[in-house]
Design a protein around this motif. Structure first.
Motif, mmCIF file in Angstrom:
data_model
loop_
_atom_site.group_PDB
_atom_site.id
_atom_site.type_symbol
_atom_site.label_atom_id
_atom_site.label_comp_id
_atom_site.label_asym_id
_atom_site.label_seq_id
_atom_site.Cartn_x
_atom_site.Cartn_y
_atom_site.Cartn_z
ATOM 1 N N MET A 1 -34.368 -1.086 60.184
ATOM 2 C CA MET A 1 -34.612 -2.240 61.042
ATOM 3 C C MET A 1 -34.371 -3.519 60.235
ATOM 4 S SD MET A 1 -38.087 -3.409 63.026
ATOM 5 C CE MET A 1 -38.234 -1.921 63.960
ATOM 6 N N LYS A 2 -33.623 -4.422 60.800
ATOM 7 C CA LYS A 2 -33.349 -5.674 60.124
ATOM 8 C C LYS A 2 -34.550 -6.599 60.221
ATOM 9 C CE LYS A 2 -28.408 -5.438 60.871
ATOM 10 N NZ LYS A 2 -27.238 -6.053 61.471
ATOM 11 N N ILE A 3 -34.596 -7.560 59.293
ATOM 12 C CA ILE A 3 -35.730 -8.484 59.236
ATOM 13 C C ILE A 3 -35.848 -9.269 60.537
ATOM 14 C CG2 ILE A 3 -36.641 -10.521 58.066
ATOM 15 C CD1 ILE A 3 -35.534 -9.404 55.474
ATOM 16 N N ALA A 4 -34.734 -9.734 61.069
ATOM 17 C CA ALA A 4 -34.765 -10.525 62.306
ATOM 18 C C ALA A 4 -35.336 -9.713 63.459
ATOM 19 C CB ALA A 4 -33.363 -11.020 62.647
ATOM 20 N N GLU A 5 -34.957 -8.431 63.549
ATOM 21 C CA GLU A 5 -35.491 -7.570 64.609
ATOM 22 C C GLU A 5 -36.983 -7.354 64.417
ATOM 23 O OE1 GLU A 5 -33.335 -3.918 64.606
ATOM 24 O OE2 GLU A 5 -31.407 -4.893 64.951
ATOM 25 N N PHE A 6 -37.388 -7.133 63.166
ATOM 26 C CA PHE A 6 -38.798 -6.900 62.864
ATOM 27 C C PHE A 6 -39.644 -8.111 63.262
ATOM 28 C CE2 PHE A 6 -42.385 -7.286 59.909
ATOM 29 C CZ PHE A 6 -43.078 -6.125 60.241
ATOM 30 N N VAL A 7 -39.164 -9.301 62.897
ATOM 31 C CA VAL A 7 -39.901 -10.526 63.223
ATOM 32 C C VAL A 7 -39.915 -10.753 64.732
ATOM 33 C CG1 VAL A 7 -39.910 -13.041 62.974
ATOM 34 C CG2 VAL A 7 -39.535 -11.589 60.976
ATOM 35 N N ALA A 8 -38.799 -10.431 65.414
ATOM 36 C CA ALA A 8 -38.755 -10.582 66.871
ATOM 37 C C ALA A 8 -39.774 -9.671 67.545
ATOM 38 C CB ALA A 8 -37.351 -10.288 67.387
ATOM 39 N N GLU A 9 -39.955 -8.463 66.993
ATOM 40 C CA GLU A 9 -40.926 -7.529 67.553
ATOM 41 C C GLU A 9 -42.360 -7.868 67.134
ATOM 42 O OE1 GLU A 9 -39.842 -3.541 66.590
ATOM 43 O OE2 GLU A 9 -37.863 -3.723 67.507
ATOM 44 N N ASN A 10 -42.513 -8.556 66.004
ATOM 45 C CA ASN A 10 -43.836 -8.900 65.467
ATOM 46 C C ASN A 10 -43.879 -10.386 65.124
ATOM 47 O OD1 ASN A 10 -44.995 -6.047 65.079
ATOM 48 N ND2 ASN A 10 -43.024 -5.940 64.029
ATOM 49 N N PRO A 11 -43.933 -11.260 66.115
ATOM 50 C CA PRO A 11 -43.853 -12.700 65.832
ATOM 51 C C PRO A 11 -45.023 -13.218 64.991
ATOM 52 C CG PRO A 11 -44.400 -12.310 68.145
ATOM 53 C CD PRO A 11 -44.043 -10.981 67.558
ATOM 54 N N ILE A 12 -46.130 -12.513 64.988
ATOM 55 C CA ILE A 12 -47.277 -12.959 64.189
ATOM 56 C C ILE A 12 -46.940 -12.935 62.700
ATOM 57 C CG2 ILE A 12 -49.677 -12.403 63.562
ATOM 58 C CD1 ILE A 12 -49.296 -13.748 66.292
ATOM 59 N N VAL A 13 -46.045 -12.041 62.290
ATOM 60 C CA VAL A 13 -45.614 -12.018 60.881
ATOM 61 C C VAL A 13 -44.978 -13.354 60.528
ATOM 62 C CG1 VAL A 13 -44.053 -10.939 59.219
ATOM 63 C CG2 VAL A 13 -45.336 -9.524 60.817
ATOM 64 N N ALA A 14 -44.109 -13.847 61.404
ATOM 65 C CA ALA A 14 -43.458 -15.139 61.159
ATOM 66 C C ALA A 14 -44.487 -16.258 61.121
ATOM 67 C CB ALA A 14 -42.411 -15.415 62.237
ATOM 68 N N VAL A 15 -45.518 -16.173 61.970
ATOM 69 C CA VAL A 15 -46.554 -17.211 61.981
ATOM 70 C C VAL A 15 -47.347 -17.179 60.676
ATOM 71 C CG1 VAL A 15 -48.611 -18.075 63.160
ATOM 72 C CG2 VAL A 15 -46.700 -17.193 64.496
ATOM 73 N N ILE A 16 -47.678 -15.973 60.194
ATOM 74 C CA ILE A 16 -48.413 -15.862 58.922
ATOM 75 C C ILE A 16 -47.589 -16.461 57.785
ATOM 76 C CG2 ILE A 16 -49.321 -14.251 57.190
ATOM 77 C CD1 ILE A 16 -50.081 -12.386 59.517
ATOM 78 N N VAL A 17 -46.322 -16.093 57.708
ATOM 79 C CA VAL A 17 -45.447 -16.631 56.654
ATOM 80 C C VAL A 17 -45.320 -18.145 56.802
ATOM 81 C CG1 VAL A 17 -43.081 -16.633 55.748
ATOM 82 C CG2 VAL A 17 -44.191 -14.473 56.326
ATOM 83 N N GLY A 18 -45.138 -18.608 58.039
ATOM 84 C CA GLY A 18 -45.041 -20.048 58.278
ATOM 85 C C GLY A 18 -46.310 -20.786 57.873
#
Length: 194
Positions: A1-18
């Protein structure tokens, strides 16, 4: 699974990193304004934004869950992140502030961490209290997820995460303040040259 797909499926990960990136940007911006531009009041306003970063994460988790997201490990990670951020955040700001002031504004050098005696023991207790606060906040967020959003399977996972947080608190106690530090007389002395 690519990072973009993973983040799209788990947007909270992007929020935590942000939120983590935002914490450091706001912290260094606030300190730069304080010590390089000498705008203390403006700096205080900027640094006051740090708790709002945690609010953004909390709101993002609530929105994600209210939209029907399946509760998973990313939501548990958000609860842990929030707990650690709130409990350790003020100490982190003080730690960086002293070093920034020393490096860029001629402030006094930072005091080294105590390594012996009563001062070391006090420091271990203070750190453990922060761990307790982090676990309490993570547990409160997890309980809110249990009450408002979790199905029975997710509830089991959240109860397990709460238990794990308090297990960490116990381990931290055993290997932290419960261990008696060496007395100050055991500290190495620097020989005096004559």
């Amino acid at each position: 699974m690519k990072i973009a797909e993973f983040v799209a499926e788990n947007p909270i990960v992007a929020v935590i990193v942000g939120c983590e990136i935002a914490l450091w940007v706001v912290l260094f911006l606030g300190l730069a304004v304080r010590y390089l531009l000498r705008l203390r009041r403006t700096s205080s306003v900027i640094l006051a934004l740090i708790p709002l970063i945690d609010v953004v994460l909390l709101v993002a988790v609530a929105i994600d869950m209210s939209r029907g997201a399946e509760l998973g490990w990313v939501h548990i990670a958000a609860a842990y992140y929030l707990g650690v951020s709130v409990a350790f955040g003020p100490a982190l700001v003080r730690y960086v502030d002293v070093r920034f002031a020393h490096r860029f504004a001629g402030g006094p050098p930072p005091q080294p961490k105590p390594r012996y005696g009563a001062a070391k023991h006090r420091a271990l207790w203070q750190e453990w209290y922060r761990v307790v606060a982090a676990a309490a906040i993570a547990s409160a967020v997890s309980l809110a997820l249990i009450v408002f959003f979790a199905d029975p399977r997710a509830q089991e996972m959240l109860w397990w995460s709460i238990g794990r947080a308090w297990f960490i608190v116990g381990l931290w106690f055993v290997f932290g303040p419960m261990v008696k530090p060496k007395p100050e007389s055991a500290s190495p002395t620097v020989p005096v040259r004559r």
